[in-house]
Design a protein around this motif. Structure first.
Motif, mmCIF file in Angstrom:
data_model
loop_
_atom_site.group_PDB
_atom_site.id
_atom_site.type_symbol
_atom_site.label_atom_id
_atom_site.label_comp_id
_atom_site.label_asym_id
_atom_site.label_seq_id
_atom_site.Cartn_x
_atom_site.Cartn_y
_atom_site.Cartn_z
ATOM 1 N N GLY A 30 70.573 -24.693 -25.234
ATOM 2 C CA GLY A 30 70.125 -26.033 -24.878
ATOM 3 C C GLY A 30 70.582 -26.510 -23.516
ATOM 4 N N SER A 31 70.979 -25.601 -22.633
ATOM 5 C CA SER A 31 71.498 -25.978 -21.318
ATOM 6 C C SER A 31 70.469 -25.709 -20.227
ATOM 7 N N PHE A 32 70.165 -26.738 -19.431
ATOM 8 C CA PHE A 32 69.256 -26.560 -18.300
ATOM 9 C C PHE A 32 69.876 -25.688 -17.216
ATOM 10 N N ASP A 33 71.169 -25.409 -17.318
ATOM 11 C CA ASP A 33 71.826 -24.514 -16.369
ATOM 12 C C ASP A 33 71.535 -23.053 -16.670
ATOM 13 N N ASP A 34 70.962 -22.785 -17.841
ATOM 14 C CA ASP A 34 70.657 -21.401 -18.239
ATOM 15 C C ASP A 34 69.210 -21.327 -18.726
ATOM 16 N N LEU A 35 68.280 -21.624 -17.811
ATOM 17 C CA LEU A 35 66.851 -21.624 -18.148
ATOM 18 C C LEU A 35 66.319 -20.203 -18.251
ATOM 19 N N LEU A 36 65.510 -19.985 -19.275
ATOM 20 C CA LEU A 36 64.837 -18.702 -19.445
ATOM 21 C C LEU A 36 63.361 -18.814 -19.101
ATOM 22 N N ALA A 37 62.759 -19.974 -19.401
ATOM 23 C CA ALA A 37 61.327 -20.143 -19.151
ATOM 24 C C ALA A 37 60.970 -21.622 -19.138
ATOM 25 N N VAL A 38 59.855 -21.896 -18.494
ATOM 26 C CA VAL A 38 59.284 -23.236 -18.461
ATOM 27 C C VAL A 38 57.782 -23.092 -18.646
ATOM 28 N N ALA A 85 59.821 -11.507 -24.667
ATOM 29 C CA ALA A 85 59.821 -10.920 -26.006
ATOM 30 C C ALA A 85 60.888 -11.548 -26.908
ATOM 31 N N LYS A 86 61.937 -12.091 -26.311
ATOM 32 C CA LYS A 86 63.040 -12.640 -27.095
ATOM 33 C C LYS A 86 62.831 -14.085 -27.530
ATOM 34 N N TRP A 87 61.922 -14.829 -26.858
ATOM 35 C CA TRP A 87 61.741 -16.249 -27.184
ATOM 36 C C TRP A 87 60.285 -16.654 -27.421
#
Length: 144
Positions: free
Chosen positions: A58-66, A91-93
């Motif tokens: 839940g941290s915007f400091d560790d974004l995976l995708a938008v 593949a993970k999210w």
């Protein structure tokens, strides 16, 4: 990888746009220039588009995708259109994001989710029960 969290992030656009922008722009690099990141930001702020964020813990400091979506009202149905999707480790999210978009559709009485993408997207979306329906052909018009 930590636990991916999917959240609707429209309310965070003003404060955190500079964190989201690179992933929006990375997706737009594969478009034909129909929209810009700033245009999408304005649409989100105006309530005409939705911003979805995939991040670790839940941290915007560790974004995976938008992802940016919009509701499309057809005569026969409503649809949720994915305008952009940029990120890493899909593949993970992807299943979690698909589930969140489906829930949004149910809550808003929308009949489907649609996306236009490159050929390679078909393979990535197949296991999520997406199917190709149309092929979009484009011919640019010159005004020279």
């Amino acid at each position: 990888m930590d636990e991916a969290v999917i959240m609707r992030a429209d309310a965070f656009v003003r404060e955190h746009w500079e964190a989201f922008r690179p992933l929006v722009e990375s997706a737009l690099e594969h478009s034909l220039g129909e929209v810009s990141a700033d245009f999408l930001r304005k649409r989100i702020l105006g309530g005409k588009a939705q911003l979805w964020v995939v991040c670790n813990k839940g941290s915007f400091d560790d974004l995976l995708a938008v992802a940016v979506t919009e509701v499309v009202d057809y005569e026969a149905m409503g649809s949720l259109r994915v305008i952009t999707l940029g990120g890493v480790g899909m593949a993970k999210w992807a299943q979690k994001l698909s589930d969140a978009l489906e829930l949004f559709c149910r809550e808003n009485r929308l009949s489907r989710i649609e996306a236009v993408g490159r050929r390679g997207l078909e393979k990535k979306l197949d296991y999520l029960a997406f199917r190709p329906v149309y092929t979009v052909y484009v011919k640019e018009i010159s005004y020279e």
